[in-house]
Motif scaffolding. Sequence first.
Motif, PDB file in Angstrom:
ATOM      1  N   GLY A 149       0.803  -1.214   0.000  1.00 35.56           N
ATOM      2  CA  GLY A 149       0.000   0.000   0.000  1.00 35.56           C
ATOM      3  C   GLY A 149       0.837   1.266   0.000  1.00 35.56           C
ATOM      4  O   GLY A 149       0.489   2.256  -0.658  1.00 35.56           O
ATOM      5  N   GLY A 150       1.939   1.232   0.705  1.00 35.02           N
ATOM      6  CA  GLY A 150       2.818   2.406   0.734  1.00 35.02           C
ATOM      7  C   GLY A 150       3.341   2.748  -0.649  1.00 35.02           C
ATOM      8  O   GLY A 150       3.354   3.922  -1.052  1.00 35.02           O
ATOM      9  N   ASP A 151       3.763   1.722  -1.394  1.00 33.95           N
ATOM     10  CA  ASP A 151       4.240   1.941  -2.765  1.00 33.95           C
ATOM     11  C   ASP A 151       3.129   2.501  -3.642  1.00 33.95           C
ATOM     12  O   ASP A 151       3.349   3.432  -4.434  1.00 33.95           O
ATOM     13  CB  ASP A 151       4.725   0.621  -3.371  1.00 33.95           C
ATOM     14  CG  ASP A 151       6.150   0.269  -2.944  1.00 33.95           C
ATOM     15  OD1 ASP A 151       6.767   1.072  -2.222  1.00 33.95           O
ATOM     16  OD2 ASP A 151       6.628  -0.805  -3.332  1.00 33.95           O
ATOM     17  N   PHE A 152       1.936   1.912  -3.533  1.00 31.99           N
ATOM     18  CA  PHE A 152       0.821   2.339  -4.385  1.00 31.99           C
ATOM     19  C   PHE A 152       0.435   3.787  -4.086  1.00 31.99           C
ATOM     20  O   PHE A 152       0.177   4.572  -5.001  1.00 31.99           O
ATOM     21  CB  PHE A 152      -0.381   1.422  -4.185  1.00 31.99           C
ATOM     22  CG  PHE A 152      -0.150  -0.021  -4.584  1.00 31.99           C
ATOM     23  CD1 PHE A 152       0.945  -0.390  -5.363  1.00 31.99           C
ATOM     24  CD2 PHE A 152      -1.029  -1.019  -4.185  1.00 31.99           C
ATOM     25  CE1 PHE A 152       1.163  -1.708  -5.727  1.00 31.99           C
ATOM     26  CE2 PHE A 152      -0.835  -2.343  -4.552  1.00 31.99           C
ATOM     27  CZ  PHE A 152       0.270  -2.694  -5.311  1.00 31.99           C
ATOM     28  N   ARG A 153       0.398   4.130  -2.811  1.00 33.30           N
ATOM     29  CA  ARG A 153       0.062   5.513  -2.445  1.00 33.30           C
ATOM     30  C   ARG A 153       1.129   6.483  -2.955  1.00 33.30           C
ATOM     31  O   ARG A 153       0.823   7.606  -3.358  1.00 33.30           O
ATOM     32  CB  ARG A 153      -0.102   5.624  -0.932  1.00 33.30           C
ATOM     33  CG  ARG A 153      -1.279   4.806  -0.384  1.00 33.30           C
ATOM     34  CD  ARG A 153      -1.445   4.947   1.133  1.00 33.30           C
ATOM     35  NE  ARG A 153      -2.410   3.959   1.611  1.00 33.30           N
ATOM     36  CZ  ARG A 153      -2.079   2.804   2.214  1.00 33.30           C
ATOM     37  NH1 ARG A 153      -0.801   2.516   2.433  1.00 33.30           N
ATOM     38  NH2 ARG A 153      -3.016   1.972   2.604  1.00 33.30           N
ATOM     39  N   GLN A 154       2.384   6.032  -2.952  1.00 34.05           N
ATOM     40  CA  GLN A 154       3.471   6.882  -3.444  1.00 34.05           C
ATOM     41  C   GLN A 154       3.357   7.090  -4.948  1.00 34.05           C
ATOM     42  O   GLN A 154       3.622   8.193  -5.453  1.00 34.05           O
ATOM     43  CB  GLN A 154       4.827   6.261  -3.102  1.00 34.05           C
ATOM     44  CG  GLN A 154       6.015   7.203  -3.312  1.00 34.05           C
ATOM     45  CD  GLN A 154       5.962   8.410  -2.398  1.00 34.05           C
ATOM     46  OE1 GLN A 154       5.787   8.272  -1.184  1.00 34.05           O
ATOM     47  NE2 GLN A 154       6.081   9.607  -2.965  1.00 34.05           N
ATOM     48  N   LEU A 155       2.960   6.047  -5.681  1.00 41.42           N
ATOM     49  CA  LEU A 155       2.758   6.188  -7.124  1.00 41.42           C
ATOM     50  C   LEU A 155       1.720   7.267  -7.408  1.00 41.42           C
ATOM     51  O   LEU A 155       1.879   8.081  -8.326  1.00 41.42           O
ATOM     52  CB  LEU A 155       2.300   4.861  -7.733  1.00 41.42           C
ATOM     53  CG  LEU A 155       3.317   3.719  -7.810  1.00 41.42           C
ATOM     54  CD1 LEU A 155       2.635   2.445  -8.295  1.00 41.42           C
ATOM     55  CD2 LEU A 155       4.487   4.071  -8.721  1.00 41.42           C
ATOM     56  N   LEU A 156       0.656   7.276  -6.598  1.00 41.56           N
ATOM     57  CA  LEU A 156      -0.391   8.283  -6.786  1.00 41.56           C
ATOM     58  C   LEU A 156       0.120   9.676  -6.428  1.00 41.56           C
ATOM     59  O   LEU A 156      -0.090  10.638  -7.180  1.00 41.56           O
ATOM     60  CB  LEU A 156      -1.614   7.945  -5.926  1.00 41.56           C
ATOM     61  CG  LEU A 156      -2.374   6.661  -6.275  1.00 41.56           C
ATOM     62  CD1 LEU A 156      -3.548   6.473  -5.320  1.00 41.56           C
ATOM     63  CD2 LEU A 156      -2.863   6.678  -7.710  1.00 41.56           C
ATOM     64  N   SER A 157       0.777   9.780  -5.296  1.00 38.57           N
ATOM     65  CA  SER A 157       1.240  11.105  -4.858  1.00 38.57           C
ATOM     66  C   SER A 157       2.311  11.661  -5.787  1.00 38.57           C
ATOM     67  O   SER A 157       2.444  12.886  -5.926  1.00 38.57           O
ATOM     68  CB  SER A 157       1.762  11.042  -3.418  1.00 38.57           C
ATOM     69  OG  SER A 157       2.909  10.217  -3.322  1.00 38.57           O
ATOM     70  N   ASP A 158       3.045  10.779  -6.460  1.00 30.90           N
ATOM     71  CA  ASP A 158       4.060  11.223  -7.419  1.00 30.90           C
ATOM     72  C   ASP A 158       3.464  11.550  -8.793  1.00 30.90           C
ATOM     73  O   ASP A 158       4.198  11.943  -9.711  1.00 30.90           O
ATOM     74  CB  ASP A 158       5.142  10.150  -7.588  1.00 30.90           C
ATOM     75  CG  ASP A 158       6.043  10.026  -6.366  1.00 30.90           C
ATOM     76  OD1 ASP A 158       6.019  10.949  -5.510  1.00 30.90           O
ATOM     77  OD2 ASP A 158       6.749   9.006  -6.245  1.00 30.90           O
ATOM     78  N   GLN A 184      -6.363  12.239  -5.944  1.00 28.62           N
ATOM     79  CA  GLN A 184      -4.952  11.944  -6.183  1.00 28.62           C
ATOM     80  C   GLN A 184      -4.672  11.356  -7.565  1.00 28.62           C
ATOM     81  O   GLN A 184      -3.505  11.096  -7.903  1.00 28.62           O
ATOM     82  CB  GLN A 184      -4.451  10.957  -5.123  1.00 28.62           C
ATOM     83  CG  GLN A 184      -4.584  11.461  -3.693  1.00 28.62           C
ATOM     84  CD  GLN A 184      -4.182  10.392  -2.687  1.00 28.62           C
ATOM     85  OE1 GLN A 184      -3.119   9.786  -2.803  1.00 28.62           O
ATOM     86  NE2 GLN A 184      -5.030  10.150  -1.709  1.00 28.62           N
ATOM     87  N   VAL A 185      -5.717  11.132  -8.360  1.00 28.25           N
ATOM     88  CA  VAL A 185      -5.529  10.488  -9.657  1.00 28.25           C
ATOM     89  C   VAL A 185      -6.525  11.081 -10.658  1.00 28.25           C
ATOM     90  O   VAL A 185      -7.675  11.359 -10.289  1.00 28.25           O
ATOM     91  CB  VAL A 185      -5.708   8.949  -9.510  1.00 28.25           C
ATOM     92  CG1 VAL A 185      -7.120   8.586  -9.076  1.00 28.25           C
ATOM     93  CG2 VAL A 185      -5.338   8.230 -10.794  1.00 28.25           C
ATOM     94  N   PRO A 186      -6.118  11.319 -11.889  1.00 35.14           N
ATOM     95  CA  PRO A 186      -7.035  11.920 -12.864  1.00 35.14           C
ATOM     96  C   PRO A 186      -8.319  11.130 -13.086  1.00 35.14           C
ATOM     97  O   PRO A 186      -9.393  11.712 -13.257  1.00 35.14           O
ATOM     98  CB  PRO A 186      -6.196  11.990 -14.143  1.00 35.14           C
ATOM     99  CG  PRO A 186      -4.778  12.102 -13.645  1.00 35.14           C
ATOM    100  CD  PRO A 186      -4.743  11.228 -12.425  1.00 35.14           C
ATOM    101  N   THR A 187      -8.212   9.792 -13.104  1.00 35.01           N
ATOM    102  CA  THR A 187      -9.395   8.955 -13.290  1.00 35.01           C
ATOM    103  C   THR A 187      -9.383   7.805 -12.295  1.00 35.01           C
ATOM    104  O   THR A 187      -8.438   7.009 -12.269  1.00 35.01           O
ATOM    105  CB  THR A 187      -9.448   8.371 -14.718  1.00 35.01           C
ATOM    106  OG1 THR A 187      -9.418   9.432 -15.670  1.00 35.01           O
ATOM    107  CG2 THR A 187     -10.712   7.539 -14.926  1.00 35.01           C
ATOM    108  N   LEU A 188     -10.430   7.734 -11.476  1.00 33.46           N
ATOM    109  CA  LEU A 188     -10.609   6.631 -10.526  1.00 33.46           C
ATOM    110  C   LEU A 188     -11.837   5.838 -10.952  1.00 33.46           C
ATOM    111  O   LEU A 188     -12.910   6.408 -11.156  1.00 33.46           O
ATOM    112  CB  LEU A 188     -10.813   7.159  -9.106  1.00 33.46           C
ATOM    113  CG  LEU A 188     -11.232   6.117  -8.054  1.00 33.46           C
ATOM    114  CD1 LEU A 188     -10.116   5.097  -7.832  1.00 33.46           C
ATOM    115  CD2 LEU A 188     -11.616   6.801  -6.732  1.00 33.46           C
ATOM    116  N   VAL A 189     -11.678   4.522 -11.096  1.00 31.11           N
ATOM    117  CA  VAL A 189     -12.775   3.629 -11.468  1.00 31.11           C
ATOM    118  C   VAL A 189     -12.978   2.623 -10.343  1.00 31.11           C
ATOM    119  O   VAL A 189     -12.034   1.933  -9.951  1.00 31.11           O
ATOM    120  CB  VAL A 189     -12.474   2.880 -12.785  1.00 31.11           C
ATOM    121  CG1 VAL A 189     -13.665   2.020 -13.191  1.00 31.11           C
ATOM    122  CG2 VAL A 189     -12.104   3.857 -13.890  1.00 31.11           C
TER     123      VAL A 189
END
Length: 332
Positions: free
Chosen positions: A200-209, A241-246
């Motif tokens: 989860g930490g990696d995934f959240r970082q991908l979004l924040s980056d 945090q993301v342009p498109t959330l599905v």
Amino acid sequence: MSTPTYDVVAIGNAIVDILATADDAFIAEIGVAKGSMQLMFSSEEADALYAKMGPGMEISGGSAANTVAGIAALGGKCGFIGQVADDQLGQVFAHDVRSIGIEFATPVRAGDPTTGRCLIFVTPDGQRTMNTFLGAGQFLPAAAIDTAMIADSAILYLEGYLWDPEEPRAAMRAAIDCARGAGRKVAFTLSDVFCISRHGGDFRQLLSDGLIDILFANESELAALAETDDFDAAVAKISAQVPTLVVTRGEHGACAIQNGARAEVKAEPIAKVVDTTGAGDLFAAGFLHGQAQGYDLHASLKLGAVCAAEIISHVGARPMVDMKALAAKHIG
């Protein structure tokens, strides 16, 4: 920026699914949570469970591979990057993928382990309980990433399942850099709650980056990523945090938020849920195909729901009808 040759290129586990029916008592007996995905860490463990299975059927699978198979069936141009071993299951997987028009040229891996396989038990209520041996796929190296193909694709699609092993994780990071450097979009599916518990930490970082353009999640995965069980709060937090959330919601349909605009669709009615294997994969196929073809948010969601309904009406995660005709009937 040049017009891309491919609509979607996916990176994922190259796996052959082996499906068999089972009752709830059997699921309890083997000690796994019904409806979940468990990893097996040796071919011996996979062989032991396979020996307990009833009569089964083999179908090439893997989450991201299922998605591009769905897009190809809809008429999209796709590529797949994933690693198989030099064995019979590897040959089956490669043939199945190429036979439906998907570009697949990842070099095979010599020696052990064998090609990945997923032992899937389908209970009478249509729920699938998956037991996965990743095999050769978990050693996909960055050197196997076809950067030219990725740079020539409108969307790069990644599966969270493959984030677990170190080599594929590094390969997917390199692929993200390649796609973004070429000005292409990156889509990511969270795959399973267990993936979020580990990464989860990696995934959240991908979004924040700002590295992900389209994020796919079901309700449970969204709650885990947002760290809240309040659905509306989770949607608000992650969509910022993301342009498109599905977000898929099973029988309750799906919703998407794209740059602040929200759309929702109901689940498509079907006579009977036979097997939910691949439902999320084919929903992603419909949505991504819609986006690649320039559909609006609601039409893309609708196509996703249509594709998911088709796949849960039969055993297996690959389409069994003319998907172009089905899309034309529902979307026009």
